[in-house]
Write a protein that holds these residues in place. Sequence first.
Motif, mmCIF file in Angstrom:
data_model
loop_
_atom_site.group_PDB
_atom_site.id
_atom_site.type_symbol
_atom_site.label_atom_id
_atom_site.label_comp_id
_atom_site.label_asym_id
_atom_site.label_seq_id
_atom_site.Cartn_x
_atom_site.Cartn_y
_atom_site.Cartn_z
ATOM 1 N N MET A 33 -2.087 -12.416 -9.743
ATOM 2 C CA MET A 33 -1.020 -11.430 -9.906
ATOM 3 C C MET A 33 -0.811 -11.043 -11.371
ATOM 4 S SD MET A 33 0.088 -10.341 -7.019
ATOM 5 C CE MET A 33 -1.631 -10.360 -6.534
ATOM 6 N N LYS A 34 -1.014 -11.968 -12.300
ATOM 7 C CA LYS A 34 -0.933 -11.625 -13.723
ATOM 8 C C LYS A 34 -2.025 -10.630 -14.075
ATOM 9 C CE LYS A 34 1.309 -15.823 -15.322
ATOM 10 N NZ LYS A 34 1.150 -17.098 -16.022
ATOM 11 N N ASP A 35 -3.227 -10.841 -13.536
ATOM 12 C CA ASP A 35 -4.319 -9.894 -13.772
ATOM 13 C C ASP A 35 -4.016 -8.544 -13.135
ATOM 14 O OD1 ASP A 35 -5.698 -11.792 -15.200
ATOM 15 O OD2 ASP A 35 -7.158 -12.230 -13.618
ATOM 16 N N VAL A 36 -3.400 -8.559 -11.957
ATOM 17 C CA VAL A 36 -3.025 -7.306 -11.296
ATOM 18 C C VAL A 36 -2.044 -6.536 -12.175
ATOM 19 C CG1 VAL A 36 -1.730 -6.319 -9.353
ATOM 20 C CG2 VAL A 36 -3.499 -8.011 -8.923
ATOM 21 N N GLY A 37 -1.024 -7.221 -12.689
ATOM 22 C CA GLY A 37 -0.026 -6.561 -13.528
ATOM 23 C C GLY A 37 -0.634 -5.943 -14.779
ATOM 24 N N ALA A 38 -1.476 -6.695 -15.452
ATOM 25 C CA ALA A 38 -2.107 -6.189 -16.677
ATOM 26 C C ALA A 38 -3.052 -5.031 -16.373
ATOM 27 C CB ALA A 38 -2.856 -7.315 -17.378
ATOM 28 N N THR A 39 -3.803 -5.154 -15.299
ATOM 29 C CA THR A 39 -4.747 -4.095 -14.943
ATOM 30 C C THR A 39 -4.017 -2.838 -14.493
ATOM 31 O OG1 THR A 39 -6.349 -5.780 -14.297
ATOM 32 C CG2 THR A 39 -6.777 -3.548 -13.546
ATOM 33 N N PHE A 40 -2.931 -3.008 -13.735
ATOM 34 C CA PHE A 40 -2.144 -1.854 -13.307
ATOM 35 C C PHE A 40 -1.554 -1.124 -14.506
ATOM 36 C CE2 PHE A 40 1.706 0.279 -11.933
ATOM 37 C CZ PHE A 40 1.237 1.023 -10.876
ATOM 38 N N ALA A 41 -1.027 -1.872 -15.482
ATOM 39 C CA ALA A 41 -0.472 -1.255 -16.691
ATOM 40 C C ALA A 41 -1.559 -0.482 -17.445
ATOM 41 C CB ALA A 41 0.148 -2.313 -17.588
ATOM 42 N N SER A 42 -2.750 -1.064 -17.526
ATOM 43 C CA SER A 42 -3.859 -0.386 -18.184
ATOM 44 C C SER A 42 -4.264 0.870 -17.420
ATOM 45 C CB SER A 42 -5.047 -1.343 -18.304
ATOM 46 O OG SER A 42 -6.156 -0.694 -18.874
ATOM 47 N N LEU A 43 -4.301 0.771 -16.095
ATOM 48 C CA LEU A 43 -4.641 1.933 -15.265
ATOM 49 C C LEU A 43 -3.639 3.052 -15.483
ATOM 50 C CD1 LEU A 43 -6.275 3.342 -13.011
ATOM 51 C CD2 LEU A 43 -4.790 2.172 -11.363
ATOM 52 N N LYS A 44 -2.360 2.726 -15.463
ATOM 53 C CA LYS A 44 -1.327 3.749 -15.669
ATOM 54 C C LYS A 44 -1.482 4.402 -17.028
ATOM 55 C CE LYS A 44 3.561 4.768 -15.362
ATOM 56 N NZ LYS A 44 3.281 6.074 -15.814
ATOM 57 N N LYS A 45 -1.725 3.594 -18.059
ATOM 58 C CA LYS A 45 -1.900 4.132 -19.407
ATOM 59 C C LYS A 45 -3.109 5.070 -19.455
ATOM 60 C CE LYS A 45 -4.012 2.042 -22.589
ATOM 61 N NZ LYS A 45 -4.715 1.242 -23.504
ATOM 62 N N ASN A 46 -4.206 4.655 -18.818
ATOM 63 C CA ASN A 46 -5.415 5.478 -18.836
ATOM 64 C C ASN A 46 -5.260 6.748 -18.011
ATOM 65 O OD1 ASN A 46 -6.959 3.846 -20.569
ATOM 66 N ND2 ASN A 46 -7.394 2.449 -18.896
ATOM 67 N N LEU A 47 -4.512 6.670 -16.922
ATOM 68 C CA LEU A 47 -4.252 7.882 -16.140
ATOM 69 C C LEU A 47 -3.357 8.842 -16.916
ATOM 70 C CD1 LEU A 47 -3.750 6.409 -12.558
ATOM 71 C CD2 LEU A 47 -5.688 7.759 -13.377
ATOM 72 N N ASP A 48 -2.342 8.304 -17.580
ATOM 73 C CA ASP A 48 -1.451 9.147 -18.388
ATOM 74 C C ASP A 48 -2.213 9.827 -19.523
ATOM 75 O OD1 ASP A 48 0.695 8.499 -16.788
ATOM 76 O OD2 ASP A 48 1.506 6.988 -18.176
ATOM 77 N N ALA A 49 -3.231 9.142 -20.056
ATOM 78 C CA ALA A 49 -4.026 9.685 -21.159
ATOM 79 C C ALA A 49 -5.218 10.509 -20.663
ATOM 80 C CB ALA A 49 -4.529 8.549 -22.045
ATOM 81 N N ASN A 50 -5.326 10.676 -19.345
ATOM 82 C CA ASN A 50 -6.457 11.398 -18.740
ATOM 83 C C ASN A 50 -7.802 10.806 -19.156
ATOM 84 O OD1 ASN A 50 -5.055 13.215 -17.152
ATOM 85 N ND2 ASN A 50 -4.758 14.625 -18.862
ATOM 86 N N SER A 51 -7.854 9.509 -19.273
ATOM 87 C CA SER A 51 -9.079 8.803 -19.622
ATOM 88 C C SER A 51 -9.760 8.350 -18.328
ATOM 89 C CB SER A 51 -8.755 7.612 -20.524
ATOM 90 O OG SER A 51 -9.919 6.900 -20.815
ATOM 91 N N ALA A 52 -10.562 9.230 -17.762
ATOM 92 C CA ALA A 52 -11.151 8.991 -16.441
ATOM 93 C C ALA A 52 -12.051 7.764 -16.403
ATOM 94 C CB ALA A 52 -11.923 10.226 -15.981
ATOM 95 N N ALA A 53 -12.895 7.586 -17.397
ATOM 96 C CA ALA A 53 -13.846 6.467 -17.377
ATOM 97 C C ALA A 53 -13.114 5.124 -17.358
ATOM 98 C CB ALA A 53 -14.782 6.548 -18.575
ATOM 99 N N ALA A 54 -12.111 4.987 -18.204
ATOM 100 C CA ALA A 54 -11.351 3.738 -18.243
ATOM 101 C C ALA A 54 -10.529 3.563 -16.964
ATOM 102 C CB ALA A 54 -10.443 3.713 -19.466
ATOM 103 N N ALA A 55 -10.000 4.654 -16.430
ATOM 104 C CA ALA A 55 -9.225 4.581 -15.189
ATOM 105 C C ALA A 55 -10.111 4.153 -14.022
ATOM 106 C CB ALA A 55 -8.576 5.933 -14.890
#
Length: 116
Positions: A33-55
């Motif tokens: 769950m800690k990994d899920v939280g960190a990965t979800f935060a990273s996904l949201k950041k990458n989606l907000d930045a329109n960074s498709a590859a990282a998302a």
Amino acid sequence: MNRQFVLVMIVIAAVFAAATAFAQQHRPYDQIMKDVGATFASLKKNLDANSAAAAIEDAAKLQGLFKETEAFWAPLKTKDAVDFAKRASDAAAAVGVAAKSEKLRRLPLLTPRGHR
């Protein structure tokens, strides 16, 4: 008497080895769950930045983490948790597909309700 002692020691060692092997099959749930939280935060950041590859990478990692979550709950026969993990894994896959098709602007799933 020595035979019985040796036999008992072998049985105890076998039980201990089996218990250890079983315990190592899954990571502790809180680590997943800690990994899920960190990965979800990273996904949201990458989606907000329109960074498709990282998302795409984050979505794939989330999908794997939710599969791991499903594998954690399945032996415990916790249907609600297993079903939730399946749906979350499917949602992560859908986000990855959308990111691959450059539909990042059409993903309101990660935005709190009422905010755009």
